[in-house]
Design a protein around this motif. Sequence first.
Motif, PDB file in Angstrom:
ATOM      1  N   ILE A   1       0.810  -1.216   0.041  1.00  0.00           N
ATOM      2  CA  ILE A   1      -0.141  -0.125   0.064  1.00  0.00           C
ATOM      3  C   ILE A   1       1.100   1.318  -0.008  1.00  0.00           C
ATOM      4  CG2 ILE A   1      -1.537   1.361   1.304  1.00  0.00           C
ATOM      5  CD1 ILE A   1      -3.024  -1.244   2.265  1.00  0.00           C
TER       6      ILE A   1
ATOM      7  N   VAL B   1       2.266   2.515  -3.369  1.00  0.00           N
ATOM      8  CA  VAL B   1       1.281   2.839  -4.416  1.00  0.00           C
ATOM      9  C   VAL B   1       1.455   4.273  -4.169  1.00  0.00           C
ATOM     10  CG1 VAL B   1      -0.975   3.274  -4.984  1.00  0.00           C
ATOM     11  CG2 VAL B   1      -0.343   0.984  -4.151  1.00  0.00           C
TER      12      VAL B   1
ATOM     13  N   PRO C   1       0.982   7.950  -3.602  1.00  0.00           N
ATOM     14  CA  PRO C   1       0.062   8.794  -2.595  1.00  0.00           C
ATOM     15  C   PRO C   1      -0.893   9.370  -3.081  1.00  0.00           C
ATOM     16  CG  PRO C   1       2.290   8.643  -1.394  1.00  0.00           C
ATOM     17  CD  PRO C   1       2.297   8.270  -3.070  1.00  0.00           C
TER      18      PRO C   1
ATOM     19  N   GLN D   1      -2.600   9.214  -5.701  1.00  0.00           N
ATOM     20  CA  GLN D   1      -3.745   8.646  -6.262  1.00  0.00           C
ATOM     21  C   GLN D   1      -4.795   8.880  -5.108  1.00  0.00           C
ATOM     22  OE1 GLN D   1      -3.512   5.031  -8.483  1.00  0.00           O
ATOM     23  NE2 GLN D   1      -1.480   5.184  -8.776  1.00  0.00           N
ATOM     24  N   MET D   2      -4.463   8.668  -3.855  1.00  0.00           N
ATOM     25  CA  MET D   2      -5.414   8.584  -2.792  1.00  0.00           C
ATOM     26  C   MET D   2      -6.000  10.211  -2.602  1.00  0.00           C
ATOM     27  SD  MET D   2      -7.244   7.694  -0.149  1.00  0.00           S
ATOM     28  CE  MET D   2      -6.814   5.939   0.364  1.00  0.00           C
TER      29      MET D   2
ATOM     30  N   SER E   1     -11.899   4.664  -1.603  1.00  0.00           N
ATOM     31  CA  SER E   1     -10.683   5.013  -2.427  1.00  0.00           C
ATOM     32  C   SER E   1      -9.640   3.913  -2.024  1.00  0.00           C
ATOM     33  CB  SER E   1     -10.260   6.086  -2.011  1.00  0.00           C
ATOM     34  OG  SER E   1     -10.979   7.415  -2.179  1.00  0.00           O
ATOM     35  N   MET E   2      -9.853   3.335  -0.921  1.00  0.00           N
ATOM     36  CA  MET E   2      -9.002   2.056  -0.427  1.00  0.00           C
ATOM     37  C   MET E   2      -9.337   0.984  -1.253  1.00  0.00           C
ATOM     38  SD  MET E   2      -6.205   1.416   1.202  1.00  0.00           S
ATOM     39  CE  MET E   2      -5.902   2.927   2.497  1.00  0.00           C
TER      40      MET E   2
ATOM     41  N   ILE F   1      -6.668   1.954  -4.208  1.00  0.00           N
ATOM     42  CA  ILE F   1      -5.319   1.217  -3.732  1.00  0.00           C
ATOM     43  C   ILE F   1      -5.292  -0.013  -3.616  1.00  0.00           C
ATOM     44  CG2 ILE F   1      -3.998   1.868  -1.581  1.00  0.00           C
ATOM     45  CD1 ILE F   1      -4.665   4.444  -3.252  1.00  0.00           C
TER      46      ILE F   1
ATOM     47  N   GLN G   1      -4.337  -2.136  -6.637  1.00  0.00           N
ATOM     48  CA  GLN G   1      -2.851  -1.807  -7.099  1.00  0.00           C
ATOM     49  C   GLN G   1      -2.123  -2.566  -6.118  1.00  0.00           C
ATOM     50  OE1 GLN G   1      -1.897   2.162  -8.964  1.00  0.00           O
ATOM     51  NE2 GLN G   1      -3.996   2.573  -7.962  1.00  0.00           N
ATOM     52  N   ALA G   2      -2.345  -2.394  -4.939  1.00  0.00           N
ATOM     53  CA  ALA G   2      -1.260  -3.024  -3.920  1.00  0.00           C
ATOM     54  C   ALA G   2      -1.413  -4.491  -3.969  1.00  0.00           C
ATOM     55  CB  ALA G   2      -1.689  -2.778  -2.403  1.00  0.00           C
TER      56      ALA G   2
END
Length: 235
Positions: A130, A133, A135, A137-138, A151-152, A156, A159-160
């Motif tokens: 995480i 990834v 930051p 993007q968040m 969002s998570m 996120i 991708q994680a």
Amino acid sequence: MVGKDGINLMTMLDELGSTLQAAWPLLLAGLQMTLYVTSISLVIAMALGILVCLMRISKNVVLRAIAKFYVWIIRGTPMLVQAFYIYFAVPQLIQAATQSAFRIDIVTASLVTLTLNAGAYISEIFRGSIQAVDPGQMEASRSLGVSYATSMRKIILPQAVRICLPSLVNQCIITLKDSTIMYAVGLPEIMNQAKVYVGRTMDSFATYTWVALIFLAIISVLMILSSRLEKRMRA
């Protein structure tokens, strides 16, 4: 004429074949137990790992402290000690607190041990992924009015997962191999069953050779599936 080495080789191959035929019922029962406790513990450990990971990156100080303490305890002690503690010490502690007899069966103790152990390492794998990834993007998602949880979950974590897939597969392989440690508390997994057979026949070489080959075959299949899955996710 067949040389002495050729005769010895043929004798060893015959011994391997006869041992597999005689020990297979025990080894199969042990293999089924090994795969059972490993698969169940990994499924639960994945959920536990994600939960602990979210606690580690939470802004809540108490949640972060609990997650750090859990990871610190698990990573700082050997799995064999954890197995003995859960199977022997925890029932004694509960019995002393409740003043009533309490026991944990071997399968449950093994599942708890493997789950807690794998969960701690999986949480760190997810946390590192995480953090890898971008930051931004968040921040971009939040600026558009999307909630942190959404969002998570939608941006996120997918991708994680791609980032951490090789490490997750590696942890699954480690947990599968570590399940053999549970024979020390009496779990009838494959190593325990092999030990029973060796105790009856004293046939150590052929028996443990087959145990090693069985693990090698299973782990090789997992590595091949992992490689194909990685290629699909990259595509």
